[in-house]
Structures are given as C-alpha cells and as structure tokens.
Motif scaffolding. Structure first.
Motif, PDB file in Angstrom:
ATOM      1  N   SER A   1       0.818  -1.219   0.000  1.00 29.60           N
ATOM      2  CA  SER A   1       0.000   0.000   0.000  1.00 29.60           C
ATOM      3  C   SER A   1       0.848   1.264   0.000  1.00 29.60           C
ATOM      4  CB  SER A   1      -0.938   0.008   1.218  1.00 29.60           C
ATOM      5  OG  SER A   1      -0.219   0.209   2.417  1.00 29.60           O
ATOM      6  N   LEU A   2       2.087   1.154   0.458  1.00 28.88           N
ATOM      7  CA  LEU A   2       2.965   2.328   0.550  1.00 28.88           C
ATOM      8  C   LEU A   2       3.831   2.525  -0.693  1.00 28.88           C
ATOM      9  CD1 LEU A   2       4.129   1.941   4.261  1.00 28.88           C
ATOM     10  CD2 LEU A   2       2.675   3.755   3.356  1.00 28.88           C
ATOM     11  N   ILE A   3       3.687   1.655  -1.686  1.00 32.67           N
ATOM     12  CA  ILE A   3       4.510   1.768  -2.894  1.00 32.67           C
ATOM     13  C   ILE A   3       4.397   3.154  -3.549  1.00 32.67           C
ATOM     14  CG2 ILE A   3       4.742   0.974  -5.289  1.00 32.67           C
ATOM     15  CD1 ILE A   3       4.321  -1.871  -4.263  1.00 32.67           C
ATOM     16  N   PRO A   4       3.188   3.712  -3.730  1.00 30.13           N
ATOM     17  CA  PRO A   4       3.112   5.035  -4.379  1.00 30.13           C
ATOM     18  C   PRO A   4       3.925   6.099  -3.635  1.00 30.13           C
ATOM     19  CG  PRO A   4       0.950   4.009  -4.313  1.00 30.13           C
ATOM     20  CD  PRO A   4       1.843   3.147  -3.476  1.00 30.13           C
ATOM     21  N   GLU A   5       3.804   6.128  -2.296  1.00 29.65           N
ATOM     22  CA  GLU A   5       4.560   7.115  -1.520  1.00 29.65           C
ATOM     23  C   GLU A   5       6.060   6.850  -1.581  1.00 29.65           C
ATOM     24  OE1 GLU A   5       1.863   5.645  -0.476  1.00 29.65           O
ATOM     25  OE2 GLU A   5       0.436   7.250   0.007  1.00 29.65           O
ATOM     26  N   LEU A   6       6.431   5.570  -1.594  1.00 27.82           N
ATOM     27  CA  LEU A   6       7.855   5.214  -1.622  1.00 27.82           C
ATOM     28  C   LEU A   6       8.514   5.668  -2.921  1.00 27.82           C
ATOM     29  CD1 LEU A   6      10.046   3.736  -0.003  1.00 27.82           C
ATOM     30  CD2 LEU A   6       9.413   1.633  -1.192  1.00 27.82           C
ATOM     31  N   VAL A   7       7.744   5.702  -3.992  1.00 29.99           N
ATOM     32  CA  VAL A   7       8.268   6.175  -5.281  1.00 29.99           C
ATOM     33  C   VAL A   7       8.172   7.698  -5.385  1.00 29.99           C
ATOM     34  CG1 VAL A   7       7.986   6.047  -7.781  1.00 29.99           C
ATOM     35  CG2 VAL A   7       7.646   3.991  -6.386  1.00 29.99           C
ATOM     36  N   GLU A   8       7.079   8.256  -4.882  1.00 27.60           N
ATOM     37  CA  GLU A   8       6.808   9.677  -5.090  1.00 27.60           C
ATOM     38  C   GLU A   8       7.657  10.587  -4.207  1.00 27.60           C
ATOM     39  OE1 GLU A   8       2.918  12.631  -5.429  1.00 27.60           O
ATOM     40  OE2 GLU A   8       2.673  10.487  -5.082  1.00 27.60           O
ATOM     41  N   GLU A   9       7.899  10.212  -2.958  1.00 30.19           N
ATOM     42  CA  GLU A   9       8.613  11.110  -2.041  1.00 30.19           C
ATOM     43  C   GLU A   9      10.024  11.477  -2.536  1.00 30.19           C
ATOM     44  OE1 GLU A   9       7.056  12.665  -0.054  1.00 30.19           O
ATOM     45  OE2 GLU A   9       5.376  11.496   0.662  1.00 30.19           O
ATOM     46  N   PRO A  10      10.827  10.514  -3.031  1.00 32.36           N
ATOM     47  CA  PRO A  10      12.145  10.910  -3.555  1.00 32.36           C
ATOM     48  C   PRO A  10      12.043  11.871  -4.739  1.00 32.36           C
ATOM     49  CG  PRO A  10      12.093   8.547  -3.137  1.00 32.36           C
ATOM     50  CD  PRO A  10      10.691   9.043  -3.003  1.00 32.36           C
ATOM     51  N   LEU A  11      10.994  11.713  -5.559  1.00 30.27           N
ATOM     52  CA  LEU A  11      10.824  12.613  -6.701  1.00 30.27           C
ATOM     53  C   LEU A  11      10.533  14.038  -6.231  1.00 30.27           C
ATOM     54  CD1 LEU A  11       8.667  10.346  -9.037  1.00 30.27           C
ATOM     55  CD2 LEU A  11      11.078  10.894  -9.272  1.00 30.27           C
ATOM     56  N   GLU A  12       9.735  14.168  -5.162  1.00 23.48           N
ATOM     57  CA  GLU A  12       9.451  15.494  -4.622  1.00 23.48           C
ATOM     58  C   GLU A  12      10.714  16.118  -4.039  1.00 23.48           C
ATOM     59  OE1 GLU A  12       6.185  15.169  -1.924  1.00 23.48           O
ATOM     60  OE2 GLU A  12       4.739  14.677  -3.499  1.00 23.48           O
ATOM     61  N   CYS A  13      11.562  15.268  -3.475  1.00 21.94           N
ATOM     62  CA  CYS A  13      12.846  15.763  -2.955  1.00 21.94           C
ATOM     63  C   CYS A  13      13.720  16.271  -4.098  1.00 21.94           C
ATOM     64  CB  CYS A  13      13.557  14.645  -2.181  1.00 21.94           C
ATOM     65  SG  CYS A  13      15.089  15.175  -1.379  1.00 21.94           S
ATOM     66  N   ILE A  14      13.753  15.522  -5.195  1.00 21.55           N
ATOM     67  CA  ILE A  14      14.534  15.932  -6.371  1.00 21.55           C
ATOM     68  C   ILE A  14      14.051  17.289  -6.880  1.00 21.55           C
ATOM     69  CG2 ILE A  14      14.964  15.404  -8.806  1.00 21.55           C
ATOM     70  CD1 ILE A  14      14.925  12.421  -7.981  1.00 21.55           C
ATOM     71  N   GLU A  15      12.726  17.486  -6.868  1.00 25.63           N
ATOM     72  CA  GLU A  15      12.157  18.754  -7.336  1.00 25.63           C
ATOM     73  C   GLU A  15      12.659  19.926  -6.486  1.00 25.63           C
ATOM     74  OE1 GLU A  15       7.740  20.724  -8.157  1.00 25.63           O
ATOM     75  OE2 GLU A  15       7.958  18.574  -7.762  1.00 25.63           O
ATOM     76  N   GLU A  16      12.714  19.722  -5.157  1.00 24.13           N
ATOM     77  CA  GLU A  16      13.194  20.786  -4.267  1.00 24.13           C
ATOM     78  C   GLU A  16      14.691  21.037  -4.462  1.00 24.13           C
ATOM     79  OE1 GLU A  16      11.276  22.717  -2.489  1.00 24.13           O
ATOM     80  OE2 GLU A  16       9.519  21.581  -3.160  1.00 24.13           O
ATOM     81  N   ILE A  17      15.438  19.963  -4.746  1.00 27.05           N
ATOM     82  CA  ILE A  17      16.875  20.128  -5.016  1.00 27.05           C
ATOM     83  C   ILE A  17      17.071  20.982  -6.272  1.00 27.05           C
ATOM     84  CG2 ILE A  17      18.971  18.903  -5.728  1.00 27.05           C
ATOM     85  CD1 ILE A  17      18.081  16.583  -3.928  1.00 27.05           C
ATOM     86  N   LYS A  18      16.285  20.698  -7.300  1.00 27.76           N
ATOM     87  CA  LYS A  18      16.397  21.461  -8.548  1.00 27.76           C
ATOM     88  C   LYS A  18      15.993  22.919  -8.339  1.00 27.76           C
ATOM     89  CE  LYS A  18      15.879  17.630 -11.807  1.00 27.76           C
ATOM     90  NZ  LYS A  18      15.069  17.034 -12.889  1.00 27.76           N
TER      91      LYS A  18
END
Length: 350
Positions: free
Chosen positions: A142-159
């Motif tokens: 059930s946590l797969i979507p969050e496990l994939v999405e959270e690092p992407l949101e982090c990448i967005e903030e880094i950029k």
C-alpha cells in the motif's frame, strides 16, 4: 494510583493508559503500545523510551513488581533529563545510595543529538503503527506510491535549490524507510538494525579502495569499479519506470486543472488506438517518440480511472516474473512448445 505527569503506577491495567512500559519482564498482550523491558535490558533504553513518552505526552502506565521500583525508575529518569528529582518522588532510604551512584554516571550517558532525534522519530513510527487507524493498516504494497513519489518530490526541491524544501522532503523519505522497517519487524522479515547492517556491509564491500587497498584511485576508476560490482548482482529493475510514471501522472493532473482533460474514458480509448496506429506506421527515427505518446495515453487512462499506474505495472511485473520462474522450471521437452506451455501456466493461475 500514583501519578507524576503522564506516568502512573497501578496494580491493574488502566483503560485510560495509551502505552504500557513493563519493567519486570512480565509479558502482557494489548492492542495499545507496549514496551517490554526485562532484567537484561539496557537501562539506557528505558530512559530514552521514557524521555520519548514524556516528549509526546502519552499517558503511560509503568508496570513493575512494586511501587518502590516505580519511584526508582522515575528518580533516575528525572536525574538523567534534568539533574533534579521532583519532590513528589519518594525515595526509600535503602535506594538513596543507589540513586547517588547513578548521579555520578549521568554525564557518561549523554547521547549524540542526531541519534536521539532519530530514535525519537522511530519510536513515534512504532507508536503510530499501534495507535493510528491509518498507519496501522499500511503494508509494504500500500505504501509503494509514496515510496516512489517522495524521492521525486525531494529531487524537485533540489532542482529549485530550496534547502528548507529539501530538508522537509528528506524527512518524508525517511518516514517511508522507517515505516517499511517497522512493518518488516512486525512480520519478522527484517528490522531497522538488519537494514542498517546490510547497508554497512554493502558500502564496505563496494569501497575496497578506502578500506582494503593501498593504491589511490581516480574518481573515474572508483565509478568503474562500482558499476562492475553492481553488474555482478544485476537483476531486473523497474524503479526508474515507476518514477517516470508518477511524474507523468502528476503533470497530467496539473493539466486537468487548466481545462486539458478528456470528457470521458471512450475518448481516451480512441486516443490510445490512434497512437497505436501511429506506432505501426512510424519510421525508425520517429518510433521512440511515438511509443512515448502511446505510453502517455495509457497512463492518462489509468489516471482518469483513478488507478495508480505504477502499482498496476508492479503487479503485472510480479505476475510475469512468477510465470517466467515457472517456465524455467519446466522440462526441456515441455519448453519446446512455448505458446502451449505459457497458456498452461496462465490457466493454472485461475
């Protein structure tokens, strides 16, 4: 009932307690959060746990063999936290020498603040798994979507070069790690300790130029060694695909709010057929772009039907892997007719 702040002692289990701290090794079963500490437990573990429970202000019943032990534990706890025992804590004459000795070792019990904050956070995750209706129902799947999405949101903030945003998103990434670690611990699959140990061993083995070899290497040589090491353990990986799926769906959701949306699912079906025909007709140079358009349309259908495409693909991925495993286990004779063997495997699943 004897009470001091959010800690209290009673001979019977109390319904108003949200947590239980069992100090004498007695095992109790409860749907609430229970910390068991026996005589072999490190006393510091008890102190840091009480410190966490005080910090989050959870009503906690301390279960001990007698009330004198209750006062002893709290006296040591307050010495550890504030170097001062409240007047409400009654210390018997026979315990006073032991308490005085404890005061002497308190300076040596200081814990690194990074470790302390990390441990508090992990204890909070464990608490939520017991006391929060949503957190307690989550699974690895059930946590797969969050496990994939959270690092992407982090990448967005880094950029964006936004340090505060990166800090917050890294916290969300850590949340996923701690949740999966606790779920694994509950099912006896793995623990936070085994995860950390596995990472330690992997990093040690993949950095022989640091820990084993004396010859200095260039960054290029180090990267080459790393990639060669990874290839030895090569396996199919769809993480990048899942990540791109979630990013694409987020973009499609943004487009919807400015009016770029299909009116019904039939329009998307037609769009998929249109893109499929363009793939069939495409030249070699245009093929990659046309396949991208086809995939984009399929993802749009999943989004429109409120289906998580990353999770859906992962289910198909697992199903296909299992079918491949079964096919490999067949005899060479049975493998000769691939179509027949494959249909038989699919039929046996039903």
């Amino acid at each position: 009932m004897k009470r001091l702040n959010n800690f209290f002692y009673d001979e019977d289990l109390r319904s108003d307690a949200k947590c239980f701290v069992v100090l004498n090794g007695t095992q109790i079963e409860s749907k609430k959060f229970v910390f068991h500490f026996d005589k072999n437990s490190q006393f510091f573990d008890i102190l840091i746990t009480l410190s966490y429970l005080e910090k989050v202000n959870l009503p906690t019943q301390i279960i001990t063999s007698n009330i004198e032990e209750f006062y002893e534990i709290l006296a040591k706890f307050y010495i550890y936290k504030r170097q001062q025992i409240p007047n409400e804590i009654l210390i018997s004459e026979k315990l006073k020498p032991e308490i005085e000795k404890f005061k002497e070792i308190v300076p040596f019990l200081a814990i690194n603040k990074d470790i302390e904050k990390f441990y508090y956070t992990y204890l909070m995750i464990r608490t939520l798994r017991k006391l929060c209706p949503w957190d307690s129902k989550q699974t690895h799947e059930s946590l797969i979507p969050e496990l994939v999405e959270e690092p992407l949101e982090c990448i967005e903030e880094i950029k964006k070069q936004n340090p505060k945003g990166v800090e917050e998103e890294l916290g969300d990434v850590l949340l996923q790690i701690l949740l999966h670690a606790e779920i694994g611990s509950e099912t006896n699959e793995f623990t936070l300790e085994s995860i950390a140990e596995g990472l330690f061993n992997k990093m040690y083995e993949r950095h022989p130029h640091v820990f084993k070899e004396t010859k200095e290497k260039s960054p290029e040589e180090v990267l080459n060694d790393w990639e060669n090491n990874k290839k030895k353990k090569k396996h199919l990986n769809i993480s990048k695909i899942l990540a791109s799926f979630i990013t694409t769906v987020d973009l499609q959701e943004e487009a919807k709010y400015i009016g770029l949306e299909f009116r019904n699912k039939e329009e998307i079906y037609d769009k998929i057929l249109e893109e499929l025909n363009e793939v069939k007709k495409a030249s070699d140079d245009a093929l990659k772009e046309e396949i991208g358009d086809l995939l984009f349309s399929v993802l749009n259908l999943a989004r429109y039907l409120q289906i998580d495409p990353a999770h859906a693909l992962f289910i198909s991925y697992q199903k296909f892997m299992e079918r491949v495993r079964k096919f490999k286990s067949l005899s060479e004779e049975d493998q000769k007719d691939i179509d027949k063997a494959w249909e038989k495997i699919k039929k046996n699943e039903r």
